[in-house]
Design an enzyme around this catalytic site. Structure first.
Site, PDB file in Angstrom:
ATOM      1  N   ASP A  57       0.802  -1.226   0.000  1.00 37.36           N
ATOM      2  CA  ASP A  57       0.000   0.000   0.000  1.00 37.36           C
ATOM      3  C   ASP A  57       0.837   1.280   0.000  1.00 37.36           C
ATOM      4  O   ASP A  57       0.286   2.377   0.099  1.00 37.36           O
ATOM      5  CB  ASP A  57      -0.926   0.012   1.222  1.00 37.36           C
ATOM      6  CG  ASP A  57      -2.022  -1.037   1.093  1.00 37.36           C
ATOM      7  OD1 ASP A  57      -2.324  -1.428  -0.046  1.00 37.36           O
ATOM      8  OD2 ASP A  57      -2.560  -1.458   2.123  1.00 37.36           O
ATOM      9  N   HIS A 260      29.148   5.409  -9.354  1.00 36.24           N
ATOM     10  CA  HIS A 260      27.734   5.475  -8.983  1.00 36.24           C
ATOM     11  C   HIS A 260      27.469   4.881  -7.600  1.00 36.24           C
ATOM     12  O   HIS A 260      26.393   4.340  -7.337  1.00 36.24           O
ATOM     13  CB  HIS A 260      26.865   4.777 -10.044  1.00 36.24           C
ATOM     14  CG  HIS A 260      26.776   5.557 -11.313  1.00 36.24           C
ATOM     15  ND1 HIS A 260      26.313   5.029 -12.490  1.00 36.24           N
ATOM     16  CD2 HIS A 260      27.117   6.849 -11.593  1.00 36.24           C
ATOM     17  CE1 HIS A 260      26.361   5.961 -13.444  1.00 36.24           C
ATOM     18  NE2 HIS A 260      26.845   7.065 -12.916  1.00 36.24           N
ATOM     19  N   ASP A 277      28.615  13.659  -3.578  1.00 31.89           N
ATOM     20  CA  ASP A 277      27.949  14.201  -4.768  1.00 31.89           C
ATOM     21  C   ASP A 277      26.469  14.239  -4.422  1.00 31.89           C
ATOM     22  O   ASP A 277      25.797  13.198  -4.419  1.00 31.89           O
ATOM     23  CB  ASP A 277      28.228  13.295  -5.971  1.00 31.89           C
ATOM     24  CG  ASP A 277      27.619  13.828  -7.266  1.00 31.89           C
ATOM     25  OD1 ASP A 277      26.768  14.735  -7.200  1.00 31.89           O
ATOM     26  OD2 ASP A 277      28.003  13.330  -8.338  1.00 31.89           O
ATOM     27  N   ASP A 288      23.419  20.240  -8.343  1.00 29.95           N
ATOM     28  CA  ASP A 288      24.272  19.052  -8.486  1.00 29.95           C
ATOM     29  C   ASP A 288      25.695  19.458  -8.110  1.00 29.95           C
ATOM     30  O   ASP A 288      26.372  20.113  -8.898  1.00 29.95           O
ATOM     31  CB  ASP A 288      24.181  18.561  -9.945  1.00 29.95           C
ATOM     32  CG  ASP A 288      24.945  17.264 -10.172  1.00 29.95           C
ATOM     33  OD1 ASP A 288      25.437  16.673  -9.196  1.00 29.95           O
ATOM     34  OD2 ASP A 288      25.046  16.854 -11.350  1.00 29.95           O
ATOM     35  N   HIS A 367      34.957   9.785 -17.127  1.00 27.70           N
ATOM     36  CA  HIS A 367      33.631  10.331 -17.443  1.00 27.70           C
ATOM     37  C   HIS A 367      33.765  11.705 -18.070  1.00 27.70           C
ATOM     38  O   HIS A 367      34.858  12.256 -18.155  1.00 27.70           O
ATOM     39  CB  HIS A 367      32.730  10.365 -16.196  1.00 27.70           C
ATOM     40  CG  HIS A 367      33.255  11.198 -15.054  1.00 27.70           C
ATOM     41  ND1 HIS A 367      33.217  12.576 -15.054  1.00 27.70           N
ATOM     42  CD2 HIS A 367      33.808  10.836 -13.857  1.00 27.70           C
ATOM     43  CE1 HIS A 367      33.721  13.019 -13.910  1.00 27.70           C
ATOM     44  NE2 HIS A 367      34.095  11.996 -13.165  1.00 27.70           N
ATOM     45  N   HIS A 371      27.177  18.121 -17.858  1.00 26.17           N
ATOM     46  CA  HIS A 371      25.887  17.844 -18.510  1.00 26.17           C
ATOM     47  C   HIS A 371      24.997  19.046 -18.282  1.00 26.17           C
ATOM     48  O   HIS A 371      25.247  19.852 -17.372  1.00 26.17           O
ATOM     49  CB  HIS A 371      25.252  16.565 -17.930  1.00 26.17           C
ATOM     50  CG  HIS A 371      25.229  16.535 -16.418  1.00 26.17           C
ATOM     51  ND1 HIS A 371      24.252  17.162 -15.681  1.00 26.17           N
ATOM     52  CD2 HIS A 371      26.076  15.986 -15.505  1.00 26.17           C
ATOM     53  CE1 HIS A 371      24.494  16.971 -14.390  1.00 26.17           C
ATOM     54  NE2 HIS A 371      25.605  16.283 -14.240  1.00 26.17           N
ATOM     55  N   HIS A 378      20.288  15.377 -15.261  1.00 26.00           N
ATOM     56  CA  HIS A 378      20.891  15.321 -16.592  1.00 26.00           C
ATOM     57  C   HIS A 378      19.820  15.882 -17.517  1.00 26.00           C
ATOM     58  O   HIS A 378      18.944  15.157 -17.967  1.00 26.00           O
ATOM     59  CB  HIS A 378      21.282  13.892 -16.982  1.00 26.00           C
ATOM     60  CG  HIS A 378      22.410  13.358 -16.143  1.00 26.00           C
ATOM     61  ND1 HIS A 378      22.882  12.080 -16.247  1.00 26.00           N
ATOM     62  CD2 HIS A 378      23.181  13.942 -15.185  1.00 26.00           C
ATOM     63  CE1 HIS A 378      23.884  11.892 -15.383  1.00 26.00           C
ATOM     64  NE2 HIS A 378      24.075  13.010 -14.729  1.00 26.00           N
ATOM     65  N   GLU A 401      32.502  19.191 -13.757  1.00 25.69           N
ATOM     66  CA  GLU A 401      32.790  18.185 -12.743  1.00 25.69           C
ATOM     67  C   GLU A 401      33.924  17.234 -13.106  1.00 25.69           C
ATOM     68  O   GLU A 401      33.715  16.029 -13.231  1.00 25.69           O
ATOM     69  CB  GLU A 401      31.518  17.389 -12.426  1.00 25.69           C
ATOM     70  CG  GLU A 401      30.763  16.838 -13.641  1.00 25.69           C
ATOM     71  CD  GLU A 401      29.537  16.026 -13.214  1.00 25.69           C
ATOM     72  OE1 GLU A 401      29.689  15.114 -12.390  1.00 25.69           O
ATOM     73  OE2 GLU A 401      28.434  16.316 -13.717  1.00 25.69           O
ATOM     74  N   TYR A 405      40.323   9.243 -10.302  1.00 20.35           N
ATOM     75  CA  TYR A 405      39.971   8.029  -9.547  1.00 20.35           C
ATOM     76  C   TYR A 405      41.095   7.019  -9.732  1.00 20.35           C
ATOM     77  O   TYR A 405      41.306   6.523 -10.846  1.00 20.35           O
ATOM     78  CB  TYR A 405      38.631   7.464 -10.054  1.00 20.35           C
ATOM     79  CG  TYR A 405      37.583   8.542 -10.215  1.00 20.35           C
ATOM     80  CD1 TYR A 405      36.775   8.926  -9.141  1.00 20.35           C
ATOM     81  CD2 TYR A 405      37.445   9.232 -11.426  1.00 20.35           C
ATOM     82  CE1 TYR A 405      35.839   9.951  -9.284  1.00 20.35           C
ATOM     83  CE2 TYR A 405      36.522  10.252 -11.575  1.00 20.35           C
ATOM     84  CZ  TYR A 405      35.721  10.612 -10.501  1.00 20.35           C
ATOM     85  OH  TYR A 405      34.819  11.625 -10.644  1.00 20.35           O
ATOM     86  N   ARG A 422      36.305  14.180  -6.981  1.00 21.52           N
ATOM     87  CA  ARG A 422      35.541  14.914  -8.000  1.00 21.52           C
ATOM     88  C   ARG A 422      35.177  16.256  -7.390  1.00 21.52           C
ATOM     89  O   ARG A 422      34.896  16.340  -6.182  1.00 21.52           O
ATOM     90  CB  ARG A 422      34.286  14.138  -8.431  1.00 21.52           C
ATOM     91  CG  ARG A 422      33.475  14.846  -9.505  1.00 21.52           C
ATOM     92  CD  ARG A 422      32.443  13.954 -10.233  1.00 21.52           C
ATOM     93  NE  ARG A 422      31.432  13.380  -9.370  1.00 21.52           N
ATOM     94  CZ  ARG A 422      31.443  12.136  -8.924  1.00 21.52           C
ATOM     95  NH1 ARG A 422      32.424  11.313  -9.260  1.00 21.52           N
ATOM     96  NH2 ARG A 422      30.490  11.697  -8.138  1.00 21.52           N
ATOM     97  N   GLU A 424      32.562  19.388  -8.359  1.00 25.35           N
ATOM     98  CA  GLU A 424      31.476  19.688  -9.301  1.00 25.35           C
ATOM     99  C   GLU A 424      30.736  20.951  -8.896  1.00 25.35           C
ATOM    100  O   GLU A 424      30.298  21.084  -7.744  1.00 25.35           O
ATOM    101  CB  GLU A 424      30.481  18.515  -9.334  1.00 25.35           C
ATOM    102  CG  GLU A 424      29.258  18.782 -10.199  1.00 25.35           C
ATOM    103  CD  GLU A 424      28.333  17.572 -10.322  1.00 25.35           C
ATOM    104  OE1 GLU A 424      28.323  16.727  -9.406  1.00 25.35           O
ATOM    105  OE2 GLU A 424      27.631  17.493 -11.343  1.00 25.35           O
TER     106      GLU A 424
HETATM  107  N1  GLY Z   1      25.101  13.489  -9.665  1.00 30.92           N
HETATM  108  C1  GLY Z   1      24.984  13.103 -10.997  1.00 30.92           C
HETATM  109  C2  GLY Z   1      26.029  13.693 -11.806  1.00 30.92           C
HETATM  110  O1  GLY Z   1      26.922  14.319 -11.282  1.00 30.92           O
HETATM  111  O2  GLY Z   1      25.992  13.614 -12.994  1.00 30.92           O
HETATM  112 MN    MN Z   2      26.636  16.103 -12.418  1.00 27.19          MN
HETATM  113 MN    MN Z   3      26.826  15.196  -9.316  1.00 28.28          MN
END
Ligand code: GLY
Ligand code: MN
Ligand code: MN
Length: 454
Positions: A57, A260, A277, A288, A367, A371, A378, A401, A405, A422, A424
């Site tokens: 529920d 991730h 993050d 973000d 990466h 974005h 995103h 960002e 690593y 990272r 960002e």
């Molecule tokens: N937190 C998702 C990204 O940095 O793309």
């Molecule tokens: Mn991001």
């Molecule tokens: Mn992020």
């Protein structure tokens, strides 16, 4: 017995909320209708969505469809916007009816009449009338604008309505001859934020900056990742954010090298880094931010070397974020700095050109550098136009960002093992360059160390 308040009133931030203004949403509908009218007499159908069962529920918190919300500001589930283009353009909202019994259980509903007034629609109807009215709204229209392929159930309903109109052709009605993707014009619109969107994004950014500073003040050896996450969530809700914009990454030690990773139960240890993050969502708009800092409050030598490298890469990317620079220039700039840094630190061998050519840097930076950011973390919008990277234009918001690593390996100096960093921020492209919307989240080594000493 006297109970002490858990939070002293002085610590509760005042949150000023502006009253709802339907004007920006009406302006976006008018802009979309103008584009549709320029190419014919189409009708757009944009559903929001319904609640989704989590288990038995219990439901997941409802999150409206971003396109629907962009054009309405309406946050109830089970609603559909229909836009009728042509000489007399119309906005028609379908929503749940007033229902005293349901409202006792689930809370207030606008109902069509109040929704029509509040959200500046031309017409509003009970959602139950959709199947009867939509074929009529589609009659004699040349095209239906719809997100075909987004949701199989809605695709099937669209086919049903189209067939219902086709069933009437012997009465002299014509059925739409084309289904066009409504996301194509909307993605272009969403790419350039208007003043109302930017005001909301600034609020989201400010709250997330406070959350990162709070997490830094809180962190010390012995706390667990989920406890740091709790500090972030506290600041998000205290500031008026409805939720995180995405699953918060709170990753300490080796976990920081898992791109991730989600906040879990690892204990933050002296000598390790903590990568966070996390960003909140305010009235549909995401922030973000990533910050990385030492659990102990002081960077070790190799940690600092890598951190300063990522910071320099970010500065290079920011410097390439300006009107007429293209989408990929910030990424190229960051990669160049990182690649040279990896060589200087002895992590990679060879020349800069060789490392760039072979993409050997991608062992430590795999990466992209950003974005689009907006209603979706995103966000909507193409990155290339006619096969070329899109030029940056004032009003675009993107993340910057870069990271580094370093997983343990025999050929890597052990002092670098498990360093995951990272940094960002969220950048708004302005007429003369850019504005960093998330500048208030501490980032310089000295600022982080000073804050954590307090
Ligand atoms: N937190 C998702 C990204 O940095 O793309
Ligand atoms: Mn991001
Ligand atoms: Mn992020």
């Amino acid at each position: 017995m006297r109970l002490e308040p858990v939070l002293a009133p002085a610590e509760v931030p005042a949150v000023d909320l502006a009253p709802f203004d339907a004007a920006p949403y009406a302006a976006r509908r008018a802009a979309l209708l103008a584009q549709m009218s320029a190419s014919g007499r189409g009708v757009a159908v944009i559903p929001s969505g319904g609640e989704v069962v989590r288990n038995r529920d219990a439901h997941f918190p409802f999150r409206f469809d971003s396109y629907f919300y962009y054009l309405t500001g309406f946050t109830e589930p089970d609603a559909v916007l229909v836009l009728v283009a042509g000489p007399q353009p119309r906005s028609v909202l379908f929503c749940l009816p007033k229902d005293e019994t349901r409202e006792i259980w689930d809370g207030y509903r606008y109902g069509p009449e109040v929704a029509r007034q509040t959200f500046a629609m031309d017409e509003a109807h009970d959602l139950a009338a959709l199947d009867e009215l939509l074929p009529k709204l589609m009659a004699d229209r040349d095209a239906v604008w719809f997100s075909l392929g987004h949701d199989a159930a809605w695709d099937a309903r669209l086919i049903g309505w189209l067939n219902a109109v086709r069933g009437l052709v012997r009465t002299g009605i014509t059925a739409p001859g084309a289904v066009r993707d409504v996301r194509v014009p909307l993605d272009e619109m969403r790419l350039i934020k208007d003043a109302s969107e930017l005001a909301t994004m600034r609020r989201a950014a400010a709250i997330s900056c406070r959350a990162h500073a709070r997490a830094m003040r809180f962190t010390r050896p012995g706390v667990r990742e989920f406890q740091v996450e709790a500090e972030l969530l506290h600041e998000f809700r205290m500031g008026g954010a409805q939720s995180p914009a995405y699953g918060s990454i709170v990753a300490t030690g080796a976990n920081a090298c898992v791109l991730h990773y989600r906040a879990d139960s690892a204990v933050c240890q002296d000598g390790h880094l903590l990568l966070i993050d996390a960003g909140c969502e305010v009235d549909g708009y995401a922030s973000d931010i990533t910050r990385t800092f030492p659990v102990s409050g002081r960077f070790s030598g190799p940690q600092r070397d890598c951190y300063e490298l990522v910071l320099a890469a970010q500065a290079a990317a920011f410097a390439a974020t300006a009107p007429a620079r293209h989408w990929n220039e910030p990424h190229d700039a960051a990669v160049k700095v990182l690649a040279q840094g990896f060589i200087d630190l002895g992590l990679l061998q060879g020349s800069l050109d060789g490392v760039l050519e072979s993409k050997a840097y991608s062992r430590f930076y795999m990466h992209r550098t950003g974005h689009w950011l907006g209603l979706d973390v995103h966000d909507a919008g193409d990155y290339k136009v006619d096969g070329e990277w899109r030029p940056l234009v004032p009003g675009m918001v993107l993340t910057i960002e870069p990271g580094c690593y370093i997983r343990p390996a025999d050929d890597i100096d052990a002092r670098f093992h498990n360093i995951g960093i990272r940094i960002e921020d969220d950048a708004l492209v302005t007429a003369d360059g850019h504005e960093n919307l998330t500048l208030a989240a501490p980032k310089a080594v000295a600022d982080i160390e000073a804050l954590m000493r307090r």
